[in-house]
Design a protein around this motif. Sequence first.
Motif, PDB file in Angstrom:
ATOM      1  N   SER A  35       2.957 -18.629  -0.499  1.00 13.95           N
ATOM      2  CA  SER A  35       2.448 -17.935  -1.680  1.00 13.95           C
ATOM      3  C   SER A  35       2.855 -16.469  -1.709  1.00 13.95           C
ATOM      4  O   SER A  35       2.760 -15.818  -2.750  1.00 13.95           O
ATOM      5  N   VAL A  36       3.353 -15.941  -0.581  1.00 13.05           N
ATOM      6  CA  VAL A  36       3.788 -14.538  -0.561  1.00 13.05           C
ATOM      7  C   VAL A  36       4.960 -14.309  -1.518  1.00 13.05           C
ATOM      8  O   VAL A  36       5.150 -13.195  -2.007  1.00 13.05           O
ATOM      9  N   GLU A  37       5.725 -15.358  -1.806  1.00 13.58           N
ATOM     10  CA  GLU A  37       6.830 -15.215  -2.749  1.00 13.58           C
ATOM     11  C   GLU A  37       6.327 -15.052  -4.179  1.00 13.58           C
ATOM     12  O   GLU A  37       7.093 -14.686  -5.072  1.00 13.58           O
ATOM     13  N   GLY A  38       5.048 -15.338  -4.394  1.00 14.66           N
ATOM     14  CA  GLY A  38       4.450 -15.097  -5.702  1.00 14.66           C
ATOM     15  C   GLY A  38       3.610 -13.844  -5.729  1.00 14.66           C
ATOM     16  O   GLY A  38       3.582 -13.121  -6.735  1.00 14.66           O
ATOM     17  N   THR A  39       2.923 -13.528  -4.611  1.00 10.49           N
ATOM     18  CA  THR A  39       2.053 -12.352  -4.596  1.00 10.49           C
ATOM     19  C   THR A  39       2.841 -11.049  -4.448  1.00 10.49           C
ATOM     20  O   THR A  39       2.372  -9.992  -4.871  1.00 10.49           O
ATOM     21  N   PHE A  40       4.042 -11.115  -3.859  1.00  9.59           N
ATOM     22  CA  PHE A  40       4.865  -9.906  -3.772  1.00  9.59           C
ATOM     23  C   PHE A  40       5.261  -9.401  -5.163  1.00  9.59           C
ATOM     24  O   PHE A  40       4.989  -8.244  -5.511  1.00  9.59           O
ATOM     25  N   PRO A  41       5.870 -10.252  -6.012  1.00  7.35           N
ATOM     26  CA  PRO A  41       6.157  -9.779  -7.373  1.00  7.35           C
ATOM     27  C   PRO A  41       4.895  -9.583  -8.207  1.00  7.35           C
ATOM     28  O   PRO A  41       4.905  -8.798  -9.166  1.00  7.35           O
ATOM     29  N   LEU A  42       3.790 -10.264  -7.851  1.00  3.49           N
ATOM     30  CA  LEU A  42       2.530 -10.038  -8.570  1.00  3.49           C
ATOM     31  C   LEU A  42       2.059  -8.605  -8.376  1.00  3.49           C
ATOM     32  O   LEU A  42       1.651  -7.936  -9.337  1.00  3.49           O
ATOM     33  N   GLY A  43       2.104  -8.126  -7.120  1.00  2.00           N
ATOM     34  CA  GLY A  43       1.731  -6.738  -6.862  1.00  2.00           C
ATOM     35  C   GLY A  43       2.628  -5.771  -7.607  1.00  2.00           C
ATOM     36  O   GLY A  43       2.154  -4.767  -8.176  1.00  2.00           O
ATOM     37  N   ALA A  44       3.929  -6.066  -7.633  1.00  2.00           N
ATOM     38  CA  ALA A  44       4.883  -5.215  -8.360  1.00  2.00           C
ATOM     39  C   ALA A  44       4.600  -5.241  -9.855  1.00  2.00           C
ATOM     40  O   ALA A  44       4.621  -4.196 -10.529  1.00  2.00           O
ATOM     41  N   ALA A  45       4.325  -6.437 -10.388  1.00  2.00           N
ATOM     42  CA  ALA A  45       4.086  -6.581 -11.830  1.00  2.00           C
ATOM     43  C   ALA A  45       2.830  -5.843 -12.268  1.00  2.00           C
ATOM     44  O   ALA A  45       2.837  -5.118 -13.284  1.00  2.00           O
ATOM     45  N   VAL A  46       1.741  -6.004 -11.521  1.00  2.00           N
ATOM     46  CA  VAL A  46       0.481  -5.352 -11.880  1.00  2.00           C
ATOM     47  C   VAL A  46       0.628  -3.830 -11.815  1.00  2.00           C
ATOM     48  O   VAL A  46       0.237  -3.107 -12.742  1.00  2.00           O
ATOM     49  N   ALA A  47       1.206  -3.345 -10.718  1.00  2.00           N
ATOM     50  CA  ALA A  47       1.362  -1.890 -10.559  1.00  2.00           C
ATOM     51  C   ALA A  47       2.275  -1.308 -11.630  1.00  2.00           C
ATOM     52  O   ALA A  47       1.958  -0.293 -12.255  1.00  2.00           O
ATOM     53  N   ALA A  48       3.418  -1.949 -11.855  1.00  2.00           N
ATOM     54  CA  ALA A  48       4.383  -1.427 -12.830  1.00  2.00           C
ATOM     55  C   ALA A  48       3.815  -1.443 -14.243  1.00  2.00           C
ATOM     56  O   ALA A  48       4.006  -0.485 -15.011  1.00  2.00           O
ATOM     57  N   THR A  49       3.113  -2.507 -14.596  1.00  2.00           N
ATOM     58  CA  THR A  49       2.544  -2.609 -15.944  1.00  2.00           C
ATOM     59  C   THR A  49       1.499  -1.535 -16.192  1.00  2.00           C
ATOM     60  O   THR A  49       1.477  -0.894 -17.252  1.00  2.00           O
ATOM     61  N   LEU A  50       0.636  -1.306 -15.209  1.00  2.00           N
ATOM     62  CA  LEU A  50      -0.404  -0.284 -15.362  1.00  2.00           C
ATOM     63  C   LEU A  50       0.197   1.122 -15.381  1.00  2.00           C
ATOM     64  O   LEU A  50      -0.217   1.972 -16.178  1.00  2.00           O
ATOM     65  N   ILE A  51       1.167   1.374 -14.514  1.00  2.00           N
ATOM     66  CA  ILE A  51       1.808   2.691 -14.497  1.00  2.00           C
ATOM     67  C   ILE A  51       2.557   2.932 -15.797  1.00  2.00           C
ATOM     68  O   ILE A  51       2.490   4.029 -16.386  1.00  2.00           O
ATOM     69  N   ASP A  52       3.265   1.908 -16.279  1.00  3.61           N
ATOM     70  CA  ASP A  52       4.002   2.032 -17.534  1.00  3.61           C
ATOM     71  C   ASP A  52       3.068   2.275 -18.716  1.00  3.61           C
ATOM     72  O   ASP A  52       3.452   2.923 -19.702  1.00  3.61           O
ATOM     73  N   ALA A  53       1.830   1.779 -18.604  1.00  5.18           N
ATOM     74  CA  ALA A  53       0.847   1.970 -19.675  1.00  5.18           C
ATOM     75  C   ALA A  53       0.147   3.323 -19.581  1.00  5.18           C
ATOM     76  O   ALA A  53      -0.704   3.637 -20.426  1.00  5.18           O
ATOM     77  N   GLY A  54       0.485   4.109 -18.546  1.00  2.00           N
ATOM     78  CA  GLY A  54      -0.069   5.459 -18.428  1.00  2.00           C
ATOM     79  C   GLY A  54      -1.277   5.584 -17.525  1.00  2.00           C
ATOM     80  O   GLY A  54      -1.906   6.647 -17.465  1.00  2.00           O
ATOM     81  N   HIS A  55      -1.606   4.536 -16.799  1.00  2.00           N
ATOM     82  CA  HIS A  55      -2.758   4.589 -15.898  1.00  2.00           C
ATOM     83  C   HIS A  55      -2.393   5.282 -14.580  1.00  2.00           C
ATOM     84  O   HIS A  55      -1.220   5.473 -14.260  1.00  2.00           O
TER      85      HIS A  55
END
Length: 299
Positions: free
Chosen positions: A35-55
């Motif tokens: 499952s690490v092959e899914g949680t690694f990009p999950l962490g990247a996706a969540v962080a990038a989306t929030l940062i891109d949204a200005g959080h």
Amino acid sequence: MQDLIISTVSQGLLWAIMALGVFLTFRVLDIADLSVEGTFPLGAAVAATLIDAGHSVWLAMLMAIIAGAIGGTVTALLTTKLKIPALLAGILTMIGLYSVNLMVMGKANVPLLRADTVFTMTMDAFGVSQTVATLIVGIVATAAVGFVMYWFFGTVLGTAIRATGCNAQMARAQGVNTDIMVILGLLISNALVALSGALVAQSNGFADVGMGTGTIVIGLASVIIGEVLFGTRSFKNWLISVVLGSIIYRIVIAVVLELGMPPNDLKLFTAVLVAIALSLPLVKGKFAILKKGENDARD
């Protein structure tokens, strides 16, 4: 050349956090967790989306850690409550998280080139280049994670998790709820993997839905290389070995790229490298037996 060395070591440190997560499941819990092959990009996706949204960057990384922990918990529940084999449970979670990652980002790729990240904050705070800032963040983050892991796995709860991985039947005989220990172990492991994904995404300047491909192999390579080269005399030494193994792996990759290996061949090279690393303990053991036999013959 100096920038290349610093950059390689920096990337090794960022990926070392992921390797520590893989170490936790592979060595401590004795579970092959895909499952690490899914949680690694999950962490990247969540962080990038929030940062891109200005959080806030810190909120983004905290949410990435929580998301990774939830992903690990899903795998653990599939294993402990539904009695699905751990390997298959990890595959199911990995497949499901691919769609989740697309839903989180809304597209396949989220760029962070103009966003404030933990690395740009470090550059502004210390007045250093991006390469040096990455090294500083890598050292601080990896040292903090390593220290917390060393402390936690010396506590009663941490020892119970280690005992579950060593001998689950004996742990249950001592009154340990092994299902809870497996859930905690997978939760912590995937939280670390997601944190690594969040840091790597900020370092690379983007998050991509496919960036988790081969993560488990990279993690295993770091763990095995570290064990073979630096030993496992104690738990603290084991943690340090994994971190150094991640750095050595990145150095090897940088060297083969400098020698002209096509980037498309890196996955094949990594697979071969892991196979060789996994076989080294057996080779060393047979060599030791032969050497002992020669010494006995001389005597």
